[in-house]
Design an enzyme around this catalytic site. Structure first.
Site, PDB file in Angstrom:
ATOM      1  N   HIS A   1      28.734  98.280  47.607  1.00 49.95           N
ATOM      2  CA  HIS A   1      30.048  97.800  47.155  1.00 49.95           C
ATOM      3  C   HIS A   1      29.944  97.263  45.726  1.00 49.95           C
ATOM      4  O   HIS A   1      30.715  97.656  44.835  1.00 49.95           O
ATOM      5  CB  HIS A   1      30.540  96.715  48.111  1.00 49.95           C
ATOM      6  N   GLU A   2      28.996  96.357  45.526  1.00 51.17           N
ATOM      7  CA  GLU A   2      28.842  95.757  44.198  1.00 51.17           C
ATOM      8  C   GLU A   2      28.335  96.779  43.184  1.00 51.17           C
ATOM      9  O   GLU A   2      28.657  96.690  42.001  1.00 51.17           O
ATOM     10  CB  GLU A   2      27.891  94.564  44.271  1.00 51.17           C
TER      11      GLU A   2
ATOM     12  N   HIS B   1      31.267  98.387  41.522  1.00 53.23           N
ATOM     13  CA  HIS B   1      31.769  97.580  40.406  1.00 53.23           C
ATOM     14  C   HIS B   1      30.862  97.730  39.184  1.00 53.23           C
ATOM     15  O   HIS B   1      31.328  97.934  38.053  1.00 53.23           O
ATOM     16  CB  HIS B   1      31.820  96.095  40.795  1.00 53.23           C
TER      17      HIS B   1
END
Length: 362
Positions: free
Chosen positions: A9-10, A13
């Protein structure tokens, strides 16, 4: 299990931020006490926290892990400001924020695509082969040979679609089935029955059912080229089921006790691991969809909250006031912490802790 999902997920980003030239100051998996940390050649500090229930990427120009802008970024040199998150156009900031949930959903779609390629796809039609005696369908007058066309107006062509539509409803709920009986279309009211299932770990589930069996079972092969499409479709179906479940809990149709947290996830993860690698991988994909879906909710502190503010900024051509954002983020943090406490209490209750304590006190 949560750690790797938070990592990807990170990483979504982080990678899109790098693509737009934003410097990542910190990439953290977990919170709390720092167990290990190192710096890469770009100056990003990679850290592992002791509490593996989340993570964050802190970009240059962020005041904290919630990505609120630090006023100090305006005092930097023009070259340094260009590397800051707040300096980027709103559409780039939105894409950086959106990348995290999207990567979680794409990861799950890839896993489901793999299962479709290996095992094929169930395309059993909704024609009834047998009616369970004494069941809901029997009571409603359904017959072998009937073909179910819709449930409460929701069109269904395949048995898996019908099963998903029934599973999103409650046992005993009144529904209307649209049938094709020997070429004649008719509507039949039906009260869903209840099937009680217990798994090998002693967990009990009450599931709505119609009480029918398919006339035939049809499984088709899925090509490598088609598998991603099937994976994306199944991911979309699971998102729809999660959204319906959330609406049901909010509106009171489902008990709020059905919400689970990290402890429940840990319990089910262990159970799925005991069932074998495929069961565990399928559950990881489901949790990844959950992570992506929840982060897209328009709640401050979550990615969806940031996207909501960016939408307002795009419409009014100026950012939301820092004071309003601060109030919103504090409220969002309080909501999330309260929800975490609540689901943890729910988890402990599902383990029988409160019953045990009441027995000791009694």
């Amino acid at each position: 299990m949560i750690g790797p999902l938070v990592f990807i997920h990170e990483m979504g980003h982080y990678l899109v931020g790098r693509w737009f030239g934003v410097h990542a100051e910190t990439f953290s998996i977990g919170f709390g006490h720092e167990l290990k940390a190192w710096h890469d050649k770009r100056g990003t500090r990679w850290r592992i926290g002791a509490l593996p229930l989340g993570g964050y990427v802190k970009f240059a120009g962020d005041a904290g892990v919630a990505s609120e802008a630090d006023p100090a970024w305006l005092e930097l040199s023009p070259e340094e400001r260009q590397r800051c998150f707040p300096a980027k156009p709103v559409w780039q900031r939105a894409l950086i924020v959106l990348a995290g949930p999207v990567v979680n959903l794409l990861f799950a779609a890839l896993v489901l695509a793999g299962f479709a390629y290996i095992h094929g796809e169930n395309v059993t039609p909704t024609r009834i082969g047998a009616v369970v005696e004494g069941g809901a369908a029997d009571a409603a007058g359904l017959r072998p040979g009937d073909r179910i066309l819709a449930i409460d107006g929701e069109k269904v062509e395949l048995f898996p679609q019908l099963s998903k539509a029934v599973m999103t409803r409650l046992p005993g709920e009144e529904v209307t089935l649209e049938l094709d009986r020997a070429g004649r279309v008719m509507e039949v009211p039906l009260a869903l029955g209840t099937r009680v299932e217990r798994d090998r770990f002693g967990n009990e589930y009450r599931i709505a059912q119609i009480g029918i069996q398919a006339a035939e079972s049809v499984q088709r092969d899925v090509s490598l080229a088609e598998a991603p499409i099937v994976g994306l479709r199944r991911t979309g179906e699971l998102i729809a089921m999660m959204a319906n479940g959330l609406v049901d809990i909010i509106t009171g149709r489902r008990a709020i006790s059905e919400l689970g947290g990290p402890l429940k996830i840990a319990q089910i993860s262990g159970e799925q691991a005991a069932l074998g690698p495929e069961a565990l991988i399928a559950f990881i994909a489901l949790v990844s969809i959950n992570l992506g879906f929840i982060n897209l909710l328009p709640i401050p502190m979550l990615d969806g909250g940031h996207l909501f503010f960016y939408g307002i900024e795009a419409i009014q051509r100026r950012p939301v006031s820092p004071r309003f954002q601060e109030i919103a983020f504090r409220s969002g943090m309080a909501l999330l912490l309260g929800l975490m406490v609540f689901v943890t209490v729910n988890d402990l209750g599902s383990f029988g802790l409160w019953r045990g304590l009441s027995g000791l006190i009694g």
